[in-house]
Design a protein around this motif. Structure first.
Motif, PDB file in Angstrom:
ATOM      1  N   LEU A 174       0.820  -1.206   0.000  1.00  0.00           N
ATOM      2  CA  LEU A 174       0.000   0.000   0.000  1.00  0.00           C
ATOM      3  C   LEU A 174       0.857   1.259   0.000  1.00  0.00           C
ATOM      4  O   LEU A 174       2.002   1.250   0.444  1.00  0.00           O
ATOM      5  CB  LEU A 174      -0.906   0.006   1.233  1.00  0.00           C
ATOM      6  CG  LEU A 174      -1.795  -1.233   1.428  1.00  0.00           C
ATOM      7  CD1 LEU A 174      -2.553  -1.136   2.746  1.00  0.00           C
ATOM      8  CD2 LEU A 174      -2.745  -1.405   0.256  1.00  0.00           C
ATOM      9  N   ASP A 175       0.279   2.358  -0.498  1.00  0.00           N
ATOM     10  CA  ASP A 175       0.988   3.638  -0.478  1.00  0.00           C
ATOM     11  C   ASP A 175       1.004   4.194   0.944  1.00  0.00           C
ATOM     12  O   ASP A 175       0.256   3.730   1.815  1.00  0.00           O
ATOM     13  CB  ASP A 175       0.318   4.630  -1.437  1.00  0.00           C
ATOM     14  CG  ASP A 175      -1.116   4.948  -1.024  1.00  0.00           C
ATOM     15  OD1 ASP A 175      -1.299   5.711  -0.059  1.00  0.00           O
ATOM     16  OD2 ASP A 175      -2.055   4.419  -1.659  1.00  0.00           O
ATOM     17  N   PRO A 176       1.852   5.200   1.218  1.00  0.00           N
ATOM     18  CA  PRO A 176       2.012   5.676   2.597  1.00  0.00           C
ATOM     19  C   PRO A 176       0.723   6.142   3.264  1.00  0.00           C
ATOM     20  O   PRO A 176       0.479   5.823   4.430  1.00  0.00           O
ATOM     21  CB  PRO A 176       3.013   6.828   2.451  1.00  0.00           C
ATOM     22  CG  PRO A 176       3.830   6.457   1.250  1.00  0.00           C
ATOM     23  CD  PRO A 176       2.860   5.795   0.324  1.00  0.00           C
ATOM     24  N   LYS A 177      -0.115   6.898   2.561  1.00  0.00           N
ATOM     25  CA  LYS A 177      -1.351   7.373   3.183  1.00  0.00           C
ATOM     26  C   LYS A 177      -2.293   6.218   3.502  1.00  0.00           C
ATOM     27  O   LYS A 177      -2.872   6.148   4.597  1.00  0.00           O
ATOM     28  CB  LYS A 177      -2.068   8.374   2.282  1.00  0.00           C
ATOM     29  CG  LYS A 177      -3.347   8.920   2.924  1.00  0.00           C
ATOM     30  CD  LYS A 177      -4.110   9.834   2.003  1.00  0.00           C
ATOM     31  CE  LYS A 177      -5.372  10.375   2.706  1.00  0.00           C
ATOM     32  NZ  LYS A 177      -6.241   9.333   3.234  1.00  0.00           N
ATOM     33  N   THR A 178      -2.439   5.299   2.546  1.00  0.00           N
ATOM     34  CA  THR A 178      -3.313   4.149   2.779  1.00  0.00           C
ATOM     35  C   THR A 178      -2.764   3.286   3.897  1.00  0.00           C
ATOM     36  O   THR A 178      -3.516   2.740   4.710  1.00  0.00           O
ATOM     37  CB  THR A 178      -3.464   3.326   1.491  1.00  0.00           C
ATOM     38  OG1 THR A 178      -3.921   4.184   0.440  1.00  0.00           O
ATOM     39  CG2 THR A 178      -4.457   2.201   1.675  1.00  0.00           C
ATOM     40  N   THR A 179      -1.441   3.163   3.962  1.00  0.00           N
ATOM     41  CA  THR A 179      -0.815   2.416   5.060  1.00  0.00           C
ATOM     42  C   THR A 179      -1.207   2.998   6.405  1.00  0.00           C
ATOM     43  O   THR A 179      -1.591   2.280   7.331  1.00  0.00           O
ATOM     44  CB  THR A 179       0.721   2.426   4.912  1.00  0.00           C
ATOM     45  OG1 THR A 179       1.091   1.641   3.779  1.00  0.00           O
ATOM     46  CG2 THR A 179       1.400   1.861   6.152  1.00  0.00           C
TER      47      THR A 179
END
Length: 341
Positions: A174-179
Motif C-alpha cells: 500500500l501507499d504511505p497514506k493508505t498504510t
C-alpha cells in the motif's frame, strides 16, 4: 496485569533439503493479551516463518508455542483447527476471492462453519460498517483500491471473532497514506474489540505508528525486544541500530571534540531543547545529525550534538540535558553506520 496470549519457548525451525536452512533458532517470546506487538527484521530475518509457527502453519522443529495457555504442538489436527478459529491472519496481497462480492468474501468463513445465511450476511454488513465500506457490499474486488481490498480482508478475518490477529506485512503493498489509514483501523480494532495484534513488518515506521512492544529478528535470532519507545530511543543490538538509524553517521564526519547522542523518549514533540539550552545556560551546541519523529504529539528519535571545546561550557550542556525529562544521553565514542559503543 494482563495474561499472556502467546508464549513461545525455545522455538527452532529448520527447513530440510539439499541445503538445510536454519530459519529460526531458540526463540523465546511472550505477547500479553491486548497488546499490539511488532516483529521486525530485514529480509531473511525469519519474520514470516515465525508468524506461521504461531498458528502452526509451519510446525516448529523444536520448542513450544502456546496460545491462550494451550500448547499447539501437542494438539490433534481437529483440536488445532478449533484453536485456529480464534486466530485471524491478514496477508500482504489480500487473498480475496475474485468471483465473490465484498459481502460474500466476508461471509465465506462463516459459511465454512455452518452459520445460517441470514446471520452470516448480517454479521458481514456489521463488519463492512466497522471498516467503513458499507457502500461496497455488492462490489467485486476488481472494483476496489488496494486499501479497500485490505479493509475487506480485515473484515473477513474478523468474521469468526478471533482473539488474536496476525498481520504478515499487511501494509507492504500500500501507499504511505493508505498504510496509515489501515494501521489506524487495526489500532481502532484493537481498542474497540480487545483483539491482540501481532504485526510482522520490515518497516520501523509501522512499528512506531501503532505498536506498544517490538521484537527484532536478525538471521533467525531474536536479538532485542521491549517497549517500542525503549528500543527506539536506545537500541542495544546492531540489528536494532540498523533499523532505527538506517542511514547512520559516518565516523569521519564527526568532530574530534566531545560528541553526545541525545535520545528523545516520548516527551513533548515541540520541546525546544537546543534553544532552551542556549537561552538558559548560554551554551551553544552543534547539531551534527538528527533523526526525530513526532508520534501522537510525542518526540522519539535521536540527535547527535557537538559540545563546545570549553570543558566548563560542555559540562554545563551535559548537566542541563541530563536533567530534562524523557531524554537520555550518552557520549559517542565510535559512531558510524548506525552503531555506537
Amino acid at each position: 496485569m494482563s495474561q499472556p496470549i502467546i508464549e513461545i519457548r525455545g522455538l527452532t525451525k529448520r527447513f530440510e533439503g539439499a541445503d538445510t536452512v536454519l530459519a529460526l533458532e531458540n526463540i523465546d517470546l511472550t505477547v500479553e493479551t491486548g497488546q499490539i506487538y511488532g516483529i521486525i527484521g530485514l529480509s531473511g530475518a525469519g519474520k514470516s516463518t515465525l508468524v506461521r509457527c504461531i498458528n502452526l502453519l509451519e510446525k516448529p522443529t523444536a520448542g513450544t508455542v502456546a496460545v491462550e495457555g494451550r500448547e499447539l504442538t501437542a494438539l490433534s489436527e481437529k483440536e488445532l483447527r478449533t484453536v485456529r478459529k480464534s486466530i485471524g491472519m491478514i496477508f500482504q496481497h489480500f487473498n480475496l476471492l475474485m468471483q465473490r462480492t465484498c459481502l460474500q468474501n466476508i461471509t465465506f468463513p462463516l459459511e465454512l462453519v455452518g452459520t445460517p445465511k441470514k446471520e452470516a450476511q448480517q454479521r458481514a454488513r456489521e463488519l463492512l460498517k466497522l471498516v467503513d465500506l458499507e457502500s461496497k457490499a455488492d462490489a467485486y474486488p476488481v472494483q476496489l483500491s488496494g486499501g479497500q481490498k485490505q479493509r475487506v480482508a480485515i473484515a473477513r478475518t474478523l468474521a469468526t471473532d478471533p482473539k488474536l490477529l496476525l498481520c504478515d506485512e499487511a501494509t507492504s503493498a500500500l501507499d504511505p497514506k493508505t498504510t496509515r489509514d489501515i494501521l489506524r483501523l487495526i489500532q481502532d480494532i484493537n481498542r474497540r474489540l480487545g483483539i491482540t495484534v501481532v504485526i510482522i513488518t520490515h518497516d520501523m515506521k509501522v512499528i512506531e505508528e501503532i505498536c506498544t512492544h517490538v521484537a527484532i529478528l536478525d538471521h533467525g535470532h531474536l536479538v532485542e525486544r521491549g517497549r517500542v519507545e525503549d528500543v527506539f530511543s536506545r537500541p542495544q543490538s546492531e540489528a536494532g541500530r540498523r533499523l532505527v538509524y538506517p542511514d547512520g553517521v559516518p565516523l569521519e564526519l564527526l568532530p574530534e571534540g566531545r560528541v553526545i547522542r541525545v535520545a528523545f523518549n516520548g516527551g513533548t514533540a515541540y520541546q525546544p531543547l537546543i534553544a532552551s539550552l542556549a537561552m538558559e545556560c548560554g551554551v551553544l551546541v552543534n547539531i551534527l545529525g538528527a533523526d526525530t519523529r513526532n508520534i501522537d504529539g510525542k518526540a522519539f528519535g535521536t540527535m547527535l550534538l557537538g559540545l563546545p571545546e570549553d570543558p566548563v561550557q560542555a559540562q554545563k550542556a551535559v548537566n542541563y540535558i541530563a536533567a530534562q525529562k524523557n531524554i537520555t544521553m550518552e557520549e559517542v565514542r565510535d559512531y558510524h553506520a548506525g552503531s555506537a559503543d
